[in-house]
Write a protein that holds these residues in place. Structure first.
Motif, PDB file in Angstrom:
ATOM      1  N   LYS A 106      29.107  38.233  49.995  1.00 44.58           N
ATOM      2  CA  LYS A 106      28.440  38.180  48.925  1.00 44.58           C
ATOM      3  C   LYS A 106      27.670  39.339  48.888  1.00 44.58           C
TER       4      LYS A 106
ATOM      5  N   ASN B 113      37.816  44.378  50.006  1.00 42.48           N
ATOM      6  CA  ASN B 113      38.370  42.287  49.152  1.00 42.48           C
ATOM      7  C   ASN B 113      37.449  41.017  49.238  1.00 42.48           C
TER       8      ASN B 113
ATOM      9  N   SER C   7      36.842  38.205  50.445  1.00 49.98           N
ATOM     10  CA  SER C   7      36.527  36.541  49.030  1.00 49.98           C
ATOM     11  C   SER C   7      35.452  35.816  50.088  1.00 49.98           C
TER      12      SER C   7
END
Length: 760
Positions: free
Chosen positions: A425, A431, A433
């Motif tokens: 984060k 990309n 997650s």
């Protein structure tokens, strides 16, 4: 039909002469010819005896020079023997095959004003194959006849004009010779430069020098003049420049245009398809470094058993992949500047690339990295029904940050899923997650691999934690070398108390490789008046504080192949006492460590990654906790200094109040793996059914090549030029002192993301 005189001047080298003449005898052609051999007063009696014996068999006409005349006068004598005949000059260190003479003569008469013709060779400067303007070794397991057949099939009847022929094998039409005259003996003496001068005169008289692109002649090189040839070449250059002021410009223009490159590519492709050696396709990123070095070294180790190709993202055009041969020389050139690089759009040309690969005798794929590659490349092995290997060079598949580092730019200590997700984060990458989804995408790829290679037990154990079903084996790079026990007597030389401890750090230091730590320690030693000096052979991600603001000197970039010699020079000049590795992440191997071990110097290294096991039980080696602060490292080097002086630490003037630090020796054993690439690698690959070129017509071969070579190097767009310009600007700013404090505040991960956007 008037015969062609094949003129072979001979000076020395019995085996070369025998091979040359045998090849001329056994070749098969329709053109009538006569072999004229000239013994230029050979200093080797065995050569002269052999020539007389062969001449007595009426195999050729033998002329004997009573004194050594040199190449120029000797060739002139041969050309004057039959004034009505064309001539072909052939060095005695060449090998010919098939109907070579027919093809060369056909090229000479393809148009009215062709004066000279030169074929391809492995050693013929502008007519060299496979590498342009280089002396290439001919593969031991190949044959001249097979390679020449490829040239004849791929490039039938093709030729281009060149500024000069090459004298190792040069056809001269008599009509041209009558106008231009013979070689200039008075100017060029015994040799070198004479054919260049002659070919320039050919052009001045309105004739051309042609490069026969459908013929190959082996040239071993330079037996005629021995050790004198370099001096002769240098002297010839100045003479040529005086006689023909535009000659060098013509040659450089020819090199720049390199019109023969497509024809070399055609032969290269055909050679791969019809080779009797299997091909390993290496899949990697485009970032060089240790990954590329290992790939090239492995390919070099296997070159007698297999060809090696490399598939990677293009460095010059975003969205494209390049397919090229793996080369281990010419470090100054980027992979896309080297020979034989084909471009394929990663999505639009996917089918064309797979079709090409399926037509080649591939035996395996070897993955070295996936960053920058489209996802479908992970399935190439399945698409092509081939086994695949995976080499672990870093932690990309376990950690999208690649290096197991977090926002502190240090080892994250692998604290679990929640910590990894928080890290993603803070620093999103590719990309990703969440960490479990990230690792899951690589599980089938790793689990189905025939074998995954880890270059250290540490790397293997870390990967096995996240991919327990993958078959991972520890196989060290540079097998049989640098096992950690090499040590010289340099460290036994006692240093006096007033001498500084000279600490050497090597590499391109980022934050995670310890650039800030190095600067902080150098400043600390300066402020505390510790007699410890640091030298960085390499550079950092930003400009570091150096002398006189700290005890640090930065040398700048170095050549990898000259690193060991540089260290040895420092040892000789008493400019280095110990090598320090500043890494703050678990490196998987470290080629720089190999060089340090080979140097025999004392080493200080962190207790993380491959360092402990590679330095196991090595003398004068200190393994230090990787998270040590500046004060602890100052104590470490003070301790090292006293050790090398052979005095108790308390007696050292710089360390009167210093507590002896805890210095750790490695407790991790180094075990040389049983797996050997040269012995055990290829048996794990797919057995290949090879295709013979004799089963295909020249037309079929050319059609396949033309269909394959539809991909051309894309032109650089305005956006690409802007991107490259911005990247260059960032490198410039990085080196400016005023921006150093700012760069220090920018996290390593963010710097890497910006660079990746510009590199892609």
């Amino acid at each position: 039909m008037t015969p062609v005189n094949i003129i072979i001047p001979v000076y020395r080298g019995l085996k070369d002469v025998q091979d040359c003449l045998e090849s001329v005898y056994s070749a098969n052609y329709k053109t009538p010819y006569e072999i004229i051999v000239i013994d230029d007063c050979s200093p080797e009696p065995a050569v002269s005896a052999y020539l007389k014996e062969e001449a007595d068999k009426n195999n050729f006409t033998l002329l004997i020079n009573e004194e050594n005349l040199g190449f120029v006068a000797t060739v002139n004598r041969g050309m004057q023997l039959h004034p009505e005949r064309d001539v072909l000059l052939l060095n005695s260190d060449t090998v010919v095959a098939n109907d070579w003479l027919d093809r060369i003569k056909a090229c000479a008469y393809a148009s009215e004003h062709v004066g000279t013709v030169t074929p391809f060779s492995n050693n013929a400067t502008i007519c060299s194959y496979p590498n342009f303007c280089q002396d290439n070794e001919f593969p031991q397991n190949g044959s001249v006849a097979e390679l020449d057949t490829l040239f004849a099939s791929c490039n039938a009847g093709e030729s281009i004009a060149i500024p000069t022929g090459i004298g190792f094998c040069m056809y001269i039409r008599r009509a041209c010779l009558d106008i231009v005259g013979y070689f200039d003996v008075d100017t060029f003496g015994k040799g070198y430069g004479e054919e260049n001068d002659f070919c320039q005169r050919v052009i001045q008289h309105g004739w051309s020098n042609q490069f026969a692109l459908d013929t190959f002649v082996l040239h071993t090189g330079n037996v005629s003049f021995g050790d004198e040839h370099n001096d002769l070449k240098h002297a010839a250059l100045s003479k040529l420049a005086a006689l023909h002021p535009t000659y060098e410009q013509q040659v450089q223009q020819h090199i720049f245009e390199d019109k023969a490159k497509p024809y070399r590519e055609r032969v290269w492709l055909a050679n791969l398809r019809y080779s009797q050696r299997p091909i390993v396709l290496h899949v990697s990123h485009n970032r060089g470094g240790g990954t590329l070095r290992f790939l090239e070294e492995l390919s070099d180790d296997l070159r007698s058993q297999a060809h090696s190709l490399m598939l990677k993202p293009s460095t010059s055009k975003p969205g494209y992949l390049t397919l090229s041969q793996v080369q281990t020389h010419d470090a100054a050139l980027s992979p896309e500047e080297k020979e034989f690089c084909l471009f394929f759009h990663a999505e639009d040309d996917k089918d064309a690339l797979i079709t090409l690969l399926s037509s080649l005798p591939l035996c395996a794929l070897h993955y070295h990295h996936l960053i920058g590659l489209p996802n479908w490349t992970q399935s190439l092995g399945t698409m092509l029904s081939l086994p695949w290997f995976v080499s672990i060079h870093d932690y990309y598949m376990t950690c999208p940050q690649i290096s197991l580092t977090d926002n502190t730019d240090k080892y994250c200590q692998e604290k679990g899923v929640d910590a990894c997700n928080q890290c993603i984060k803070r620093n999103p990458q590719d990309n990703a997650s969440d960490i479990l989804s990230w690792r899951k995408q690589f599980q089938p790829f790793l689990n189905q691999a025939t074998l995954c290679f880890a270059p250290s037990d540490d790397a293997k154990n870390r990967f096995a934690t996240y991919f327990p079903d993958a078959t991972i084996k520890t196989v060290y790079h540079q097998q049989g070398r640098y096992t950690g026990n090499a040590f010289s007597t340099h460290a036994e030389t006692k240093k006096s108390a007033d001498q500084p401890l000279n600490v050497l750090v090597i590499g391109a230091l980022s934050k995670i490789k310890g650039a800030d730590l190095l600067e902080e320690l150098a400043v600390h030693c300066k402020n505390q008046q510790l007699n410890i000096q640091f030298t960085l052979t390499g550079y950092a991600y930003r400009r570091l504080l150096t002398l006189p603001d700290s005890n640090l000197h930065v040398e700048g970039a170095y050549r990898e192949d000259a690193l060991l010699q540089s260290i040895q020079d420092k040892i000789r000049d008493n400019k280095v006492d110990v090598i320090w590795f500043t890494a703050l992440w678990p490196e998987t191997f470290s080629y720089t460590l190999s060089t340090a071990i080979e140097s025999g110097l004392p080493i200080v290294a962190p207790d993380i990654g491959a360092f402990p096991e590679r330095l196991y039980q090595r003398n004068h080696t200190w393994i230090v906790p990787w998270e040590s602060d500046t004060h602890h490292f100052a104590d470490v080097f003070t301790h090292v200094k006293s050790t090398l002086q052979g005095t108790p630490l308390a007696e050292h003037s710089d360390a009167t109040d210093t507590v002896i630090p805890e210095i750790y020796q490695s407790q991790v054993p180094f075990t040389e793996p049983r797996f050997q690439y040269q012995r055990d690698y290829l048996p794990l690959t797919k057995k290949v059914c090879f295709t013979s070129i004799s089963t295909h017509s020249s037309q079929d071969i050319r059609q396949w090549i033309d269909a394959t070579l539809t991909q051309q190097q894309p032109k650089q767009s305005f956006e690409d030029k802007t991107r490259v310009g911005l990247l260059g600007l960032l490198y410039t700013l990085r080196g400016m002192k005023i921006f150093s404090p700012i760069l220090k505040l920018i996290p390593h991960t963010l710097q890497r993301r910006i660079k990746e956007k510009l590199v892609k």
